[in-house]
Design a protein around this motif. Sequence first.
Motif, PDB file in Angstrom:
ATOM      1  N   GLY A  29      43.942  33.980  37.157  1.00 53.32           N
ATOM      2  CA  GLY A  29      43.431  35.339  37.246  1.00 53.32           C
ATOM      3  C   GLY A  29      42.936  35.839  35.897  1.00 53.32           C
ATOM      4  O   GLY A  29      43.329  35.333  34.842  1.00 53.32           O
ATOM      5  N   LEU A  30      42.070  36.829  35.912  1.00 52.06           N
ATOM      6  CA  LEU A  30      41.539  37.380  34.678  1.00 52.06           C
ATOM      7  C   LEU A  30      42.605  38.182  33.940  1.00 52.06           C
ATOM      8  O   LEU A  30      43.484  38.789  34.552  1.00 52.06           O
ATOM      9  N   SER A  31      42.501  38.194  32.633  1.00 51.65           N
ATOM     10  CA  SER A  31      43.407  38.998  31.822  1.00 51.65           C
ATOM     11  C   SER A  31      43.012  40.471  31.951  1.00 51.65           C
ATOM     12  O   SER A  31      41.915  40.809  32.421  1.00 51.65           O
ATOM     13  N   THR A  32      43.900  41.351  31.534  1.00 57.00           N
ATOM     14  CA  THR A  32      43.609  42.786  31.593  1.00 57.00           C
ATOM     15  C   THR A  32      42.345  43.123  30.823  1.00 57.00           C
ATOM     16  O   THR A  32      41.498  43.893  31.295  1.00 57.00           O
ATOM     17  N   ARG A  33      42.171  42.551  29.637  1.00 60.60           N
ATOM     18  CA  ARG A  33      40.992  42.837  28.825  1.00 60.60           C
ATOM     19  C   ARG A  33      39.724  42.254  29.450  1.00 60.60           C
ATOM     20  O   ARG A  33      38.666  42.875  29.422  1.00 60.60           O
ATOM     21  N   GLU A  34      39.821  41.051  30.041  1.00 59.35           N
ATOM     22  CA  GLU A  34      38.660  40.466  30.723  1.00 59.35           C
ATOM     23  C   GLU A  34      38.222  41.337  31.898  1.00 59.35           C
ATOM     24  O   GLU A  34      37.020  41.545  32.120  1.00 59.35           O
ATOM     25  N   GLN A  82      39.306  40.999  41.363  1.00 63.28           N
ATOM     26  CA  GLN A  82      39.732  41.109  39.970  1.00 63.28           C
ATOM     27  C   GLN A  82      39.345  42.436  39.353  1.00 63.28           C
ATOM     28  O   GLN A  82      39.993  42.910  38.417  1.00 63.28           O
ATOM     29  N   ILE A  83      38.284  43.044  39.846  1.00 60.05           N
ATOM     30  CA  ILE A  83      37.882  44.362  39.367  1.00 60.05           C
ATOM     31  C   ILE A  83      37.548  45.252  40.554  1.00 60.05           C
ATOM     32  O   ILE A  83      37.277  44.775  41.659  1.00 60.05           O
TER      33      ILE A  83
END
Length: 233
Positions: free
Chosen positions: A170-175, A230-231
Amino acid sequence: MYDQNELKNKLRAVSEAGAAHHVLDILESNLRRMGATHILVTGLPMPNRPIDTLVQRFRWPDLRNDGIESTSLSANDSALMLGLASSRAKIWTISEGDTEHSELMAAANAGNQMVIVPVTELHPFQAFVFASGPAIQANKWDLAALEVLCAAVFSRLRELGAVSGQRPGGLSTRERKVLELTAFGKTAGEIADVLDISQRTVHAHLQNASVKLNASNKTHTVVEALRYGQIRV
């Protein structure tokens, strides 16, 4: 088929269940009553990641072998991708064309109906419930009730520790933040100013996200991030 009091009782039973398999038994029983002969309850992996650790229940007899053996489950099965096409429960009639590209649908047989229920409450984790059978009976009220039940099931599974809020790859919080700002049309320079990082770091986050999502360019990365939960925009 829809009964409000019955739904309340099921939701209460889910909330009081003390073990993951009891929670899943409640959901499976409900799906069986709708006519399901095949059941899959699972989280959806990120691209190029295995699905095994995300599967909660897999009852999918292979009707090509007289139902003796369950079919294998691949994270790349096109049936799983159908869940990404809608945020609401729907019914899909399996065609001959579907069975050529999906092991799950081939095992369930063309002509059968398949109920697909996306669960979005555990963002950014994605979960789905798939149920198939030759005589699925569900109107729009049944599907709405099933959505509520499936959401409650996965919420309870998370409370019991059977489901994590994250998934491998999964994507990181910043990504995720960089991609959200990109989705709103922000340039790398503007994103750098908002997040107080360098433009080089912005591009690095975009590149990392692109690799994780198996995307070919920035626009494709944003689209896949939306598809894979993810977003949100």
